[in-house]
Design a protein around this motif. Structure first.
Motif, PDB file in Angstrom:
ATOM      1  N   ASP A  49      40.560  25.833 -38.578  1.00 53.00           N
ATOM      2  CA  ASP A  49      39.318  25.303 -37.947  1.00 53.00           C
ATOM      3  C   ASP A  49      39.499  25.350 -36.632  1.00 53.00           C
ATOM      4  N   GLY A  50      38.539  25.956 -35.746  1.00 57.20           N
ATOM      5  CA  GLY A  50      38.720  26.096 -34.123  1.00 57.20           C
ATOM      6  C   GLY A  50      39.307  27.056 -33.573  1.00 57.20           C
ATOM      7  N   ALA A  51      39.832  27.972 -34.751  1.00 57.02           N
ATOM      8  CA  ALA A  51      40.467  29.148 -34.215  1.00 57.02           C
ATOM      9  C   ALA A  51      39.690  30.130 -33.357  1.00 57.02           C
ATOM     10  N   ARG A  52      40.140  31.077 -32.606  1.00 57.11           N
ATOM     11  CA  ARG A  52      39.403  32.024 -31.820  1.00 57.11           C
ATOM     12  C   ARG A  52      38.303  31.260 -30.919  1.00 57.11           C
ATOM     13  N   LYS A  53      38.910  30.643 -30.135  1.00 54.17           N
ATOM     14  CA  LYS A  53      38.299  29.720 -28.977  1.00 54.17           C
ATOM     15  C   LYS A  53      36.988  28.992 -29.465  1.00 54.17           C
ATOM     16  N   ARG A  54      37.485  28.275 -30.498  1.00 53.89           N
ATOM     17  CA  ARG A  54      36.364  27.479 -31.360  1.00 53.89           C
ATOM     18  C   ARG A  54      35.142  28.409 -31.903  1.00 53.89           C
ATOM     19  N   ARG A  55      35.295  29.441 -32.204  1.00 53.28           N
ATOM     20  CA  ARG A  55      34.255  30.021 -33.133  1.00 53.28           C
ATOM     21  C   ARG A  55      34.466  30.191 -34.361  1.00 53.28           C
ATOM     22  N   VAL A  56      35.601  29.905 -34.729  1.00 55.03           N
ATOM     23  CA  VAL A  56      35.875  29.542 -36.343  1.00 55.03           C
ATOM     24  C   VAL A  56      35.619  28.134 -36.605  1.00 55.03           C
ATOM     25  N   SER A  57      34.844  28.106 -37.790  1.00 50.54           N
ATOM     26  CA  SER A  57      34.540  26.795 -38.614  1.00 50.54           C
ATOM     27  C   SER A  57      35.011  26.808 -39.888  1.00 50.54           C
ATOM     28  N   ILE A  58      35.976  25.866 -40.482  1.00 50.28           N
ATOM     29  CA  ILE A  58      36.226  25.928 -41.874  1.00 50.28           C
ATOM     30  C   ILE A  58      35.983  24.599 -42.421  1.00 50.28           C
ATOM     31  N   ASN A  59      34.925  24.511 -43.232  1.00 51.14           N
ATOM     32  CA  ASN A  59      34.658  23.083 -44.010  1.00 51.14           C
ATOM     33  C   ASN A  59      35.138  23.214 -45.409  1.00 51.14           C
ATOM     34  N   THR A  60      35.923  22.310 -45.845  1.00 49.48           N
ATOM     35  CA  THR A  60      36.693  22.221 -46.983  1.00 49.48           C
ATOM     36  C   THR A  60      36.400  21.035 -47.510  1.00 49.48           C
ATOM     37  N   ALA A  61      35.908  20.883 -48.773  1.00 49.84           N
ATOM     38  CA  ALA A  61      35.900  19.572 -49.685  1.00 49.84           C
ATOM     39  C   ALA A  61      36.579  19.723 -51.028  1.00 49.84           C
TER      40      ALA A  61
END
Length: 99
Positions: free
Chosen positions: A31-43
């Motif tokens: 989450d936050g990779a590639r200059k904050r372009r990647v978002s990972i939401n996991t539950a």
């Protein structure tokens, strides 16, 4: 991209990426990779659900994205071959340049 896993105990989910024509060189995404372009939401609950999102796509985002899931307690042991303890599913994404 969406990934849902079921197991007992609930499996851990990780996201990985390989550039086009470089399938042997997967790198883990966070989450936050590639200059904050990647978002990972996991539950996690009785199952695990994870969504990988990438904003402002570029041609460099083309490649193979992989959701890995494992509930093997040895899954992160660096002395083990990860292919033994991770189940994988892949999606190949092609980003096209707007003309």
């Amino acid at each position: 991209l969406y990934c849902e896993v079921v197991g007992n105990p609930t499996p851990e989910i990780q996201w990985w990426y390989a550039e086009v024509n470089r399938a042997e060189s997967f790198k883990q995404l966070w989450d936050g990779a590639r200059k904050r372009r990647v978002s990972i939401n996991t539950a996690y609950g009785t199952n695990g659900v994870s969504v990988l999102g990438i904003t402002r796509l570029t041609l460099e985002d083309s490649g193979t994205y992989e959701c890995r899931a494992s509930n093997d307690p040895r899954r992160n042991d660096l002395r083990q071959n990860p292919a033994i303890t991770w189940i994988r599913t892949q999606a190949t994404i092609s980003v096209l340049q707007r003309t």
